[in-house]
Design an enzyme around this catalytic site. Structure first.
Site, mmCIF file in Angstrom:
data_model
loop_
_atom_site.group_PDB
_atom_site.id
_atom_site.type_symbol
_atom_site.label_atom_id
_atom_site.label_comp_id
_atom_site.label_asym_id
_atom_site.label_seq_id
_atom_site.Cartn_x
_atom_site.Cartn_y
_atom_site.Cartn_z
ATOM 1 C CD GLU A 242 3.705 -2.124 14.003
ATOM 2 O OE1 GLU A 242 2.826 -1.710 14.017
ATOM 3 O OE2 GLU A 242 4.987 -2.409 15.056
ATOM 4 C CB CYS B 224 -2.869 0.423 7.921
ATOM 5 S SG CYS B 224 -1.262 1.139 8.489
ATOM 6 C CG ASN C 271 -0.326 0.219 2.661
ATOM 7 O OD1 ASN C 271 0.524 -0.919 2.635
ATOM 8 N ND2 ASN C 271 -0.881 0.452 3.108
ATOM 9 C CD GLU D 189 7.609 -0.803 12.484
ATOM 10 O OE1 GLU D 189 6.664 -0.378 11.574
ATOM 11 O OE2 GLU D 189 7.932 -1.923 11.963
#
Ligand code: NAD
Length: 480
Positions: A248, A282, A150, A461
């Site tokens: 993630e 996301c 993405n 992260e």
């Protein structure tokens, strides 16, 4: 036809099998390049190169690692136009978005960790006059990075940058759906003089080459961004091998709009939060909860602005919604629109695929879609669609909206719109979500912890969190 190549041991090479898969431009549906169909043999070569490079790279001073990374960052900036065009063609996003958002952010990722590593320090824990503990943080060794389609170069560099800054050597795999900018990035690394083997990029299919990376016994840490199902599979394989894992994963992010919001600003920003990058971020908000007293007014204004979004050729400057990244994903998004209808939803706008005039007539385009009239527990409101589809529903009380917003298995991000600061803090504290934006969306500071709760992931992260993930902590205790 252009052939993308693997980047192993500082060289661009074909996969051992010499097999390639087709890479499609989603705005036309046409194959325009070939991507290596790598397998475990290529992962082994990449691993060998990384392992060989590790002793020297891990001993290279932070300042020297930083210098070469800053060169990479400069070259991304210098090649902005080429990279943005490649990303737009490969992924389907509007060119202006790649040029103003994604590629500058890829540059920022490298720059950020190149400079961060020079400021990275570890702790000391004195025990009065008896003893002192100090923590050593050393690179792990050869680590694996796997990223989705993405935000291709943005997410690829978000992982690679902290990994190499911390002194690791990397085997990385971009998505097979969007391999082009990772390929251009390998050329940039070569031009910048990154020592051979420090970064190795292996292209190909997830279940084939991605899984070979995860199963490799000497690649001892995996940083993965992608779907929740894939994350579960990676955890299944990696956990018994005791690999360090950062996952993630997916999201189903709620947008909470209270009656006391700044109305005009909120409508405009919620449109952006819903449909940027065709809703394929996301972090996009896909469940809109609007306080009942402003529901009708908000709905009218929101749907009006969504209808005005131009869907079309990603290369045109006035296009707001580009192509869906792949045929498979296009079919998936359309199937969710059908599900929304079956579940009793009313389509307020969009709801169909569309064929823009000109060169994009055979591409994968879906009109931005707003669905009303669904309960918060139906599949449409519980499962990740990851496309230009949002649902809208009214709420009466803060307790009710918190219950609905927290009702999914996901917990990645949310946005809250209110001018009442006390309420904003209260709601933020109760959201089961790794990120809460108040009166904004996608405002990112690279120092902040990034990641999800529940099935949106494990680990964080960003900033020191990423550097901690990519190092092993060792406590040394000295008795005085
Ligand atoms: P995906 O899980 O299908 O693929 C992601 C990557 O994993 C790809 O490179 C793929 O080739 C690889 N892969 C697939 N199967 C594998 C396996 N068995 N072993 C190892 N690697 C494998 O996800 P996608 O469709 O590319 O991306 C969309 C998903 O990513 C969405 O769910 C989205 O929410 C999520 N995402 C999450 C974040 C985040 O930061 N939490 C960011 C972006 C996207």
């Amino acid at each position: 036809m252009q052939k993308i190549l693997n980047y192993i041991n500082g060289e661009l090479i074909e996969p051992v099998s010499t097999n390639f898969i087709e890479n499609t431009d989603p705005s036309t549906g046409e194959v325009y390049s070939l991507c290596p169909d790598s397998d475990a043999q290529d992962i082994e070569l990449a691993y060998q190169a990384a392992e060989k490079a590790f002793p020297i790279w891990s001993e290279t001073s932070a300042n020297d690692r930083s210098k070469v990374m800053l060169k990479i960052a400069d070259l991304i900036e210098k090649n902005l136009d080429e990279l943005a065009l490649a990303e737009s063609i490969d992924q389907g996003k509007p060119l202006w978005l790649a040029k103003n958002g994604e590629i500058p952010r890829a540059q920022a990722n490298i720059h950020f960790f190149a400079t961060a590593i020079e400021h990275y320090a570890s702790e000391a824990h004195p025990m009065g006059n008896h003893a002192i503990n100090y923590t050593l943080r050393t690179p792990i060794g050869v680590v694996g990075c796997i990223s989705p389609w993405n935000l291709p170069l943005y997410l690829f560099t978000w992982k690679i940058a902290p990994a190499i800054a911390a002194g690791n050597c990397v085997v990385a795999k971009p998505s097979e759906i969007t391999p082009m900018t990772a390929y251009l990035f390998s050329k940039i690394c070569m031009e910048a003089g990154l020592p051979k083997g420090v970064l190795n990029i292996v292209h190909g299919l997830g279940p084939k080459v991605g899984s070979a990376m995860v199963a490799h016994k000497n690649i001892t840490a995996i940083s993965f961004t992608g779907g929740t199902k894939t994350g579960a599979e990676i955890a299944r394989v990696a956990a018994p091998m005791f690999k360090k894992l950062s996952l993630e994963l997916g999201g189903k992010n709620p947008t909470l709009v209270f009656a006391d919001c700044d109305f005009d600003k909120t409508v405009k920003e919620v449109v952006r939060a819903s449909f940027t990058n065709q809703g394929e971020i996301c972090l996009c908000g896909s469940r809109l909860y609007i306080e009942r007293s402003i529901y009708e007014k908000f709905k009218t204004a929101f749907v009006g602005q969504v209808k005005a979004l131009k869907v079309g050729d990603p290369l045109l400057p006035d296009t707001k919604v580009g192509a869906i990244a792949s045929k498979m994903h296009f079919d998936k998004v359309l199937s969710y629109i059908e599900l929304a209808k079956e579940e009793g939803g009313t389509i307020l706008c969009g709801g169909v695929s569309t064929n823009p005039e000109g060169r994009c007539q055979t591409g994968y385009f879906i009109e931005p879609t707003v669905v009303e009239g669904l309960g918060h527990l139906c599949r449409t409101n519980q499962e990740e669609i990851f496309g230009p589809v949002v649902t809208i529903q009214a709420f009466d009380t803060e307790e009710e909206v918190l219950e609905m917003a927290n009702s999914t298995d996901y917990g990645l991000a949310c946005s809250v719109w209110t001018e009442n600061l006390t309420k904003a803090h209260r709601v933020a504290a109760k959201m089961k979500s790794g990120i809460v934006w108040i009166n904004c969306w996608l405002l990112r500071d690279l120092r902040t912890p990034f990641g999800g709760m529940k099935q949106s992931g494990v680990g964080r992260e960003g900033g020191w969190e990423a550097l901690r993930f990519f190092t092993e902590a060792k406590n040394v205790c000295i008795k005085m």
